[in-house]
Design a protein around this motif. Sequence first.
Motif, PDB file in Angstrom:
ATOM      1  N   SER A   1       5.641  -3.085   2.186  1.00  0.00           N
ATOM      2  CA  SER A   1       5.177  -1.837   2.819  1.00  0.00           C
ATOM      3  C   SER A   1       6.054  -1.318   3.766  1.00  0.00           C
TER       4      SER A   1
ATOM      5  N   THR B   1       1.163  -0.589   1.109  1.00  0.00           N
ATOM      6  CA  THR B   1       1.235  -1.412   0.043  1.00  0.00           C
ATOM      7  C   THR B   1      -0.019  -2.441   0.047  1.00  0.00           C
TER       8      THR B   1
ATOM      9  N   ALA C   1       1.355   0.327  -4.415  1.00  0.00           N
ATOM     10  CA  ALA C   1       1.931   1.260  -3.325  1.00  0.00           C
ATOM     11  C   ALA C   1       1.604   2.629  -3.454  1.00  0.00           C
TER      12      ALA C   1
END
Length: 524
Positions: free
Chosen positions: A158, A165, A229
Motif C-alpha cells: 500500500s 491495499t 488496491a
Amino acid sequence: MLTVTTIARALSEGSAEPMLLGGAVAHERVVSGVGIVTSTSAAGRQLPNALAIVLPEVARLGDVSLDIVLRQAATARVSGVVVEGGNGSRAPLSTARLCERFGIALWSYPLLDPETLRSRVDDLVRNPDLIGAGAIRAVSSVMRRPAADLAELVARVSRHLGAETALFGPDGRAIAGKQLAPVAELADQMARRATVTTDFVVPTSDGQLLLAVPAFPLVVDDPKFWLGAVAPRPSELNTSHITVGLRIGALALSAHLNQASLDYERSHGSSRAMLEEIRHSGAHPSSLLIEQTAANGWQLFGWHVAVQLRFDSKISDLPEPAVSYFLVQALRRQGVRMPPVIVGRRAELWQTWSTRPSEPELATLATSIERAMREVELSCTGVRLKAGIGTARDSPAGIGASLAEAQSALAFAEGEQGSALVRRADQVTAHRLIEHWIPESATREAVLESLEPVRRADGGDALILTLRSYLDLESNAAATAVALRVHRNTVLQRLHRIRELLPVDLDDPNSRLMIRLALRLHTH
C-alpha cells in the motif's frame, strides 16, 4: 496529473517513506511544473502549481530563511517546496504550522542535488507513466525483506504503490487492511472465478474502483485469497504499474504463507515428540527434557491449564498448514503466549501460572481462545473451530492430566451446534446432566409439549436453533447472533416471537431448565 505525494514516493531514495509536511490536502496538490529557487525572493516568481526546489545555500530545513521562502512561494501559489534535510531532521513547529496555513507541501530531501532532482521531476511531469516504474521498483525492493505477518506485507504494498491495499478472503472479508469494497460484491466476483482465475474490478464503498488479483495459492485455480488496491484515480486502472505492483505483492504474500507453513511443520516435528515425552514423564521429567522444553520456551513447573482446539476445513479446501499459520497468528494477537503444537487438525497448548489461577484468569483465557478462533473463522472461509479447556493442575504431570480434560471438554463442544465454541472441563458437568437425563415417558411428553408451539410455527426450525443457542450461551443475544452468523436484531426478533409462543416464562430459572430439557429431548 501527478501530486506532490506521488512524485515524492517515486523519487525518494531507498524504501523509506518521504518526509512531507503541510497536511493531507497539501500533499495531494497537483504538480504541473518544476523550478529552482536561487534566492528567497525567487520563490515568489515560481509558476503556479510548480514544485519549487530550494538551493541548500538559500535555505535548509530548520533555517529561519525557510519561513521567508514559504511565504514567498505561497504568493506564487506553488504546490510544494523541496529543501535539504538530513535523515532524522525535524522541522520547527513554526515551519510546520506555516505549511499548513498556506496549504503548501514541504518535502525534506536528504543530500539534495537540486539540478538532478529538477531533471527527474521534469521527466515525471512530462511522462507520468514513468511513475509506474518507480512504484514497481519500490514494491520489488521492500517485498524481498522478511515480514512479521501478512498485515506488514500488505502495508508495504500500500505504502509504495501509493494506493490503499487489502488482502481479502474468498468470502470478500478483509484479512489485512481495510474493507475497501462491499463484502457481497467481492464475494460474487470471487465466486465467478472459481474455475477460471482472472483479475477483476469492483466499485468501492465511496465510489472509487478496486482492482483485485489472485494472491494464494497461485499455482491452481480457485484462489483462497485476493490482493486488491484502490486506484488513486480511476484512469490509473488502465496503467500497468498497479497491476504489476499487486502481482509482485501477491508473489511475496504467497511465498510468506508457504514458507511459514514449511517452517512451522519443521519446528513442530520436535515439538510433538517433546509433548509426547511430557505426557509420559509424570511428575519427574528428565534433566534433558527440562533443558529442551526450556529452550523451546515451555514451562513445566507451576499451575497448568491446557487447551485443545480442533478445526474442520473440509469445505474450505485450505491446506492444514495455512490454517495453522492463521491460528498461531490469531492466538498471539489475543495474548496467548505459548505457540500451539499442531498435529493435523488438532492444536494443543497450555498456560502456566506460579499459583493456582483465579476464576477471572480462567475466564480471560477462555475469552482469548474464543476470540482467536473467531478471527481465524473470519479469515479462512469454511473453517470451523472448537476448543476444550482443562482444569488447573500442578507440576509437570499436571500438563498431561489437564490435556486429557481439555480433550474431553472439546468432545463435548463438538457435540454442540455453533462455531468458535469453547467449553471448560470444570463447567461441563452441569451441561452433561441436562444432556443425558431423559425423563420417564409421561414426564417426557409433558416437557416436549412445552416446545410444540415453537416447533409448529412458521420458521420453526430457525426459532428452535435460535432458542437452543441462546440458552447454551447463557441468554446472551449478542453472542447468539455471532454464533448463528445473523444480525443481533434478527435474534431479538426471533426471541420476541419465541416468548409469544412459549407457554412458560423464559426469565424463570425453572422454566428455562424445562425448555432446555425439551430442546435436548427434541434432538433424540
